[in-house]
Every structure is written in C-alpha cells, then in structure tokens.
Design a protein around this motif. Structure first.
Motif, PDB file in Angstrom:
ATOM      1  N   VAL A   1       0.867  -1.185   0.000  1.00 26.54           N
ATOM      2  CA  VAL A   1       0.000   0.000   0.000  1.00 26.54           C
ATOM      3  C   VAL A   1       0.902   1.233   0.000  1.00 26.54           C
ATOM      4  O   VAL A   1       1.953   1.244   0.648  1.00 26.54           O
ATOM      5  CB  VAL A   1      -0.927   0.001   1.239  1.00 26.54           C
ATOM      6  CG1 VAL A   1      -1.473   1.395   1.518  1.00 26.54           C
ATOM      7  CG2 VAL A   1      -2.077  -0.978   1.042  1.00 26.54           C
ATOM      8  N   GLU A   2       0.488   2.256  -0.708  1.00 19.90           N
ATOM      9  CA  GLU A   2       1.234   3.510  -0.760  1.00 19.90           C
ATOM     10  C   GLU A   2       0.679   4.480   0.274  1.00 19.90           C
ATOM     11  O   GLU A   2      -0.494   4.861   0.215  1.00 19.90           O
ATOM     12  CB  GLU A   2       1.124   4.137  -2.154  1.00 19.90           C
ATOM     13  CG  GLU A   2       2.041   5.313  -2.385  1.00 19.90           C
ATOM     14  CD  GLU A   2       3.494   4.885  -2.546  1.00 19.90           C
ATOM     15  OE1 GLU A   2       4.371   5.628  -2.045  1.00 19.90           O
ATOM     16  OE2 GLU A   2       3.760   3.833  -3.166  1.00 19.90           O
ATOM     17  N   THR A   3       1.500   4.867   1.252  1.00 22.90           N
ATOM     18  CA  THR A   3       1.107   5.885   2.224  1.00 22.90           C
ATOM     19  C   THR A   3       1.736   7.218   1.822  1.00 22.90           C
ATOM     20  O   THR A   3       2.549   7.288   0.897  1.00 22.90           O
ATOM     21  CB  THR A   3       1.568   5.520   3.646  1.00 22.90           C
ATOM     22  OG1 THR A   3       2.993   5.704   3.752  1.00 22.90           O
ATOM     23  CG2 THR A   3       1.205   4.084   3.988  1.00 22.90           C
ATOM     24  N   ALA A   4       1.398   8.268   2.531  1.00 26.61           N
ATOM     25  CA  ALA A   4       1.933   9.587   2.204  1.00 26.61           C
ATOM     26  C   ALA A   4       3.448   9.642   2.359  1.00 26.61           C
ATOM     27  O   ALA A   4       4.120  10.434   1.693  1.00 26.61           O
ATOM     28  CB  ALA A   4       1.274  10.646   3.090  1.00 26.61           C
TER      29      ALA A   4
ATOM     30  N   ALA B   1      -6.102   4.750   1.823  1.00 32.36           N
ATOM     31  CA  ALA B   1      -5.238   3.825   1.091  1.00 32.36           C
ATOM     32  C   ALA B   1      -5.382   2.394   1.594  1.00 32.36           C
ATOM     33  O   ALA B   1      -4.997   1.445   0.897  1.00 32.36           O
ATOM     34  CB  ALA B   1      -3.779   4.270   1.200  1.00 32.36           C
ATOM     35  N   PHE B   2      -5.948   2.219   2.784  1.00 31.29           N
ATOM     36  CA  PHE B   2      -6.167   0.897   3.369  1.00 31.29           C
ATOM     37  C   PHE B   2      -7.641   0.477   3.280  1.00 31.29           C
ATOM     38  O   PHE B   2      -8.042  -0.494   3.912  1.00 31.29           O
ATOM     39  CB  PHE B   2      -5.722   0.887   4.828  1.00 31.29           C
ATOM     40  CG  PHE B   2      -4.246   1.136   5.010  1.00 31.29           C
ATOM     41  CD1 PHE B   2      -3.353   0.076   5.063  1.00 31.29           C
ATOM     42  CD2 PHE B   2      -3.753   2.429   5.110  1.00 31.29           C
ATOM     43  CE1 PHE B   2      -1.988   0.307   5.226  1.00 31.29           C
ATOM     44  CE2 PHE B   2      -2.390   2.663   5.276  1.00 31.29           C
ATOM     45  CZ  PHE B   2      -1.509   1.597   5.320  1.00 31.29           C
ATOM     46  N   GLY B   3      -8.434   1.236   2.531  1.00 30.55           N
ATOM     47  CA  GLY B   3      -9.842   0.910   2.348  1.00 30.55           C
ATOM     48  C   GLY B   3     -10.778   1.613   3.296  1.00 30.55           C
ATOM     49  O   GLY B   3     -11.993   1.407   3.248  1.00 30.55           O
ATOM     50  N   GLY B   4     -10.247   2.455   4.189  1.00 31.81           N
ATOM     51  CA  GLY B   4     -11.077   3.110   5.198  1.00 31.81           C
ATOM     52  C   GLY B   4     -11.568   4.479   4.777  1.00 31.81           C
ATOM     53  O   GLY B   4     -11.038   5.103   3.852  1.00 31.81           O
ATOM     54  N   ASP B   5     -12.576   4.941   5.483  1.00 25.61           N
ATOM     55  CA  ASP B   5     -13.180   6.250   5.228  1.00 25.61           C
ATOM     56  C   ASP B   5     -12.763   7.210   6.342  1.00 25.61           C
ATOM     57  O   ASP B   5     -13.148   7.024   7.504  1.00 25.61           O
ATOM     58  CB  ASP B   5     -14.707   6.111   5.200  1.00 25.61           C
ATOM     59  CG  ASP B   5     -15.421   7.398   4.843  1.00 25.61           C
ATOM     60  OD1 ASP B   5     -14.778   8.464   4.812  1.00 25.61           O
ATOM     61  OD2 ASP B   5     -16.647   7.344   4.594  1.00 25.61           O
ATOM     62  N   PRO B   6     -11.988   8.257   6.035  1.00 23.01           N
ATOM     63  CA  PRO B   6     -11.575   9.191   7.085  1.00 23.01           C
ATOM     64  C   PRO B   6     -12.724   9.961   7.704  1.00 23.01           C
ATOM     65  O   PRO B   6     -12.558  10.564   8.771  1.00 23.01           O
ATOM     66  CB  PRO B   6     -10.600  10.126   6.358  1.00 23.01           C
ATOM     67  CG  PRO B   6     -10.962  10.011   4.916  1.00 23.01           C
ATOM     68  CD  PRO B   6     -11.439   8.607   4.718  1.00 23.01           C
TER      69      PRO B   6
END
Length: 508
Positions: free
Chosen positions: A21-24, A192-197
């Motif tokens: 997964v690509e994080t900031a 990026a992990f499928g979650g909703d902020p």
C-alpha cells in the motif's frame, strides 16, 4: 531498531500473501491472513509497526512528535514496532508485550481489503494507567472487526514521564500530541487501506478510555474523529500545579535541573526508575489517587486542555459526536480481594472512612449496595474504589452531555452500558474483563487468568456486535441514556435497565 527501506521481503509461508500500500510517506508491505470465522471477509491484511512520527530520541526526546520523513522503496510492515513500554511492566491483566527499539511512535493497521473504499474505521488506544501498555497485544488484533467490515488501527504513544511529565522548557502533554498526530496520520492515509476518514470511531479502555474522553472534550481534536467508545475510562485531568510538583520532584531525585537538557542527561531506564519511585501505589498514596486521580496523565495545561474534560463536555465540546461509555462492575475489587483476610480485623466504618466515605453518604451508599456489603469488606471496599474512580464518572459525563445537548441543535446521543458478567476466575466483573469480549477474541492467549475457563461466546457475540453496529451505523442497538439513566447490562443475560448506576448516587 534500524530504519527499513527497500528491504527484500522474507519469503511468505503458503498461508501468507504480501500486499503493498502507498502511504503519504512511502510504500509499506503487509501480510494477508485469515480473519475470525464467519462474516463477510474471510481474509484481511495486517500492516504492523508503521511509523507515524520520527523516533523520539536524541534531539526529539521530550519534544512534540515530528511527522515521519518519507522513505524510499518498500518498508516491511510485517512485525510489531518498538513500544514505549519498556521491560517487564509487572502484573498485567492484558498480554501487552514490550518490544525494544527507538521508533516507538507507530500504528498497526488491520484492513478487510485495502482495495475497498469507504469502510468504517475503529482506532484503538491502549490502556495502562498512562504509564504502561502496548499496542502489540494479540487481543488488539483487528481480526474480528475485519471479518465484520471494519478497518482497525491500534496506535502507540509515549507513556509515563516521557509522555506526560512536566519539564520546564518542554511542550506539555507530549503523549496527547502523539495521539493527535496518529489521528492526523489516519486522516491522511486510511483511505489507502480501504477506510473512510469521515467514519472514524476512537475507542480505548482504562487509560485508553480516558484518552478517548479527553480527546472528545478537546477543541483541537474535533476534526479527527466522528464518534467515541470509552471502556472503563479513567480521566486524569492533572492540574498544572500538581504536574509541575511531580516533575520537579523527579528532577530533584535525579540530581538534575528540571529541563530538557537536565533530564536528557539521564538514561531512559533511570527516568523510569525515578518515575516509579515518585508514583508508587502504596497505602499512603491510595487516598490521594482516589481523591485527586492519577499523578501522570493528560494535564490541564491551558493549551491543548484549556479546562477539565467534564467542564468542556458540559460546555458542548464534542456534543455532535455519538458516545458509548461504561465500566465493569468491579474494576478494582481484586486489588482488595487479596487483602480479604487482613480486612476481617478492620472495622467497616474505618475502612470506608479511609476510602473517603463518611457521614450521611456512607449510610446511603451502604443501603444502595447492601448486596455487595453482604459479600464482605473486601468486596465492599473494592466496589467503593471502583465507584469513585470509574463508575461515578459515567453518570457525570452522561449528565454533562445531556446538559450540553439542550443548547445544541445537532447534539448526538450518549449510550451507557454496564459489564456485570462475573468472571469464572474471580467471581466478579473485574478491570479489563470486557476487552476480549469487545474484540471477540475469547480464543486468544492469557484468557483463563482473567476470565476463567469457557467464557461465554454468546456474550462476546453481543458485546462485539454492539461495537460493530456503533462503528458502522452510529447506534449500538439499545436506547440512548436519558434522565432515567437507562443502560445496557451485559451479564449472564443481556438486558436494558433503567437507573442502572443508581448505586453510585450517594457519591455524586
């Protein structure tokens, strides 16, 4: 622990599959694994030990957290990162291992599917009295929440003096700033992990529950989450004066100036030793803790915490966020249970007076808790300590939220629960007992010492399902509390009870 970048991965076992997964800050490599049995998602992905801040060492020791600098290549997130808790923390009820290393400010992300979009998010803050605890507990694995479609994050933060101790020229509430930066990381990266902020629920137990309530009442945190779930929350709200006195005492005992330079000249282990000496829970300090709260924890500094949390909640801070809160019935009873034989010779009146209960309130309290008093002085004293430290706060916070709701158009509900199921190990609902039910991990390690053999899976199903319902839909499934004090009671049966905390009224 050395910096990882562009590392060659270890070979996966046949049951494993690596996922990136690509994080900031850069790319991370996690591992797919089975979830708990049943449910929508039979497999999920765990990303462990992702740093959200630079290691708080060297020039950054006793400083506010600094966001993690970007890295090149792919960073393994296959093992838990270092923990702020060092060595053997002593007797604990939850398996929370200490992991050596410098990069202690990290998060663990458990996701049903990194390629999904808009999944609800649960962020877990561990307990430990603000002086210990670890996010690496197998009980905090998000496996069961993943099965039910919830992305789960556990975060680390500096504990004890490093996180909360007063230092003349250091920022206050460094651990609180760790919480805030970790939640900022979630806002920036969780999609990026499928979650909703926009669907983040913060949750925690004991000091972690206190952290949840502190954040709920903190103006600076309001943009970082959308609902809150506090299990056995212990608010510290340490006064600035008390915090400074402890900080000066620690520095004096270490023969250094109460400054960053002075305290940084002491090793981490030496500061920990000084902290333990200054905060040791002996009989002489017990009454102080009952009356004034824990000596280390979030400080009312006029900055992040402009006023005590109850006052902020009463003023309407966080009123737009749904809240679930509650306690076990006998959080600290086992502290006195081992002294049961000695307490036989202590007059009941003297015991209650030592625990801060006198006069008319004593008579009213005994009348309301006659069933507990009949079980002996250890059980009565343990219930009184539990009530003063934990259960009265539930009533007060629910009342503060109701008071605020009268002036706020978009005020959100508050739900209250009691966890009353008697442990098969202790015979009462002790501190931490509800955590494995919340995470639905009764098949996990170290369960028998806390819950006894064969804890009821049906009760875990009910507790966990309510948590999932709250995270997913914003409603745990029972009536919100009101002036009648209705609460969900988790016992040998699950039922709703009006005035469920009536037995603490004499203490209010």
């Amino acid at each position: 622990m050395t910096q990882q970048s562009a590392d060659a991965p270890r070979s996966p076992t046949p049951e494993e599959e690596y996922v990136e997964v690509e994080t900031a800050a850069g790319r991370v490599r996690g591992c797919r694994r089975p979830t708990a049995a049943g449910g929508r998602y039979p497999r999920s992905v765990a990303f462990l030990g992702i740093p959200f801040a630079e290691a708080p060492v060297g020039e950054l020791r006793f400083a506010a957290p600094v966001p993690k600098a970007p890295w090149q290549g792919v960073r393994d997130a296959l093992a838990f990162g270092p923990t702020a808790q060092r060595g053997d923390p002593g007797i604990t009820l939850i398996p929370e291992p200490s992991i050596p290393g410098d990069s202690t400010l990290n998060v663990n992300v458990f996701t049903p599917d990194p390629e999904a979009a808009g999944l609800p998010v649960l962020v877990w803050i561990h307990g430990g009295g603000y002086i210990s605890g670890s996010p690496a507990s197998p009980w905090y694995d998000g496996r069961a929440f993943n099965r039910d479609g919830v992305v789960t994050v556990s975060l680390s933060y500096r504990v004890g003096f490093d996180g909360f101790g007063w230092i003349e020229d250091a920022p206050s509430n460094r651990a609180v700033r760790d919480w805030l930066l970790a939640l900022e990381w979630v806002q920036q990266n969780i999609a990026a992990f499928g979650g909703d902020p926009d669907r983040v629920t913060i949750a925690g137990q004991s000091a972690g529950g206190g952290a949840v309530l502190t954040l709920l009442g903190m103006p600076a945190a309001q943009h970082l989450f959308h609902s809150a779930y506090a299990l056995s929350g212990v608010l510290a709200d340490v006064s600035a004066e008390r915090s400074e006195a402890l900080g000066r005492a620690v520095a004096e005992a270490g023969s250094v100036a109460p400054t960053r330079a002075g305290l940084s000249s002491l090793s981490e282990l030496r500061v920990l030793e000084l902290q333990k000496n200054a905060t040791a829970l002996d009989p002489g300090r017990m009454s102080s803790i009952i009356d004034d709260g824990l000596p280390l924890g979030p400080v009312v500094d006029g900055d992040l915490l402009p006023r005590p949390t109850r006052d902020s909640l009463r003023a309407g801070v966080g009123a737009d966020k749904p809240l679930v809160l509650g306690t076990t019935d006998d959080e600290f009873t086992m502290v006195l249970a081992e002294a049961g034989e000695k307490l036989r010779w202590v007059p009941r009146g003297l015991l209650l007076r030592k625990l801060g209960l006198t006069g008319t309130a004593r008579k009213e309290y005994l009348a309301a808790n006659a069933d507990v008093a009949a079980k002996g002085k250890a059980r009565l004293g343990g219930r009184l300590v539990t009530d003063r430290l934990f259960r009265t706060a539930v009533v007060q916070i629910a009342a503060a939220r109701r008071e605020a709701a009268g002036d706020i158009a978009d005020a959100a509900p508050t739900w209250v629960y009691r966890f009353s199921w008697p442990s098969g190990r202790f015979g009462f609902a002790e501190h931490c007992l509800d955590v494995p039910f919340f995470f639905d991990c009764l098949d996990g390690p170290a369960m028998v010492p806390l819950a006894g053999p064969n804890p009821p899976q049906a009760l875990a199903d009910a507790v966990h399902a309510a948590a999932v319902a709250f995270v997913v839909d914003g409603d745990p499934g029972w009536p919100p509390t009101d002036e009648r004090g209705i609460a969900r009671v988790y016992d040998t049966t699950v039922h709703d009870m009006p005035d469920a905390y009536a037995s603490v009224r004499a203490l209010l």
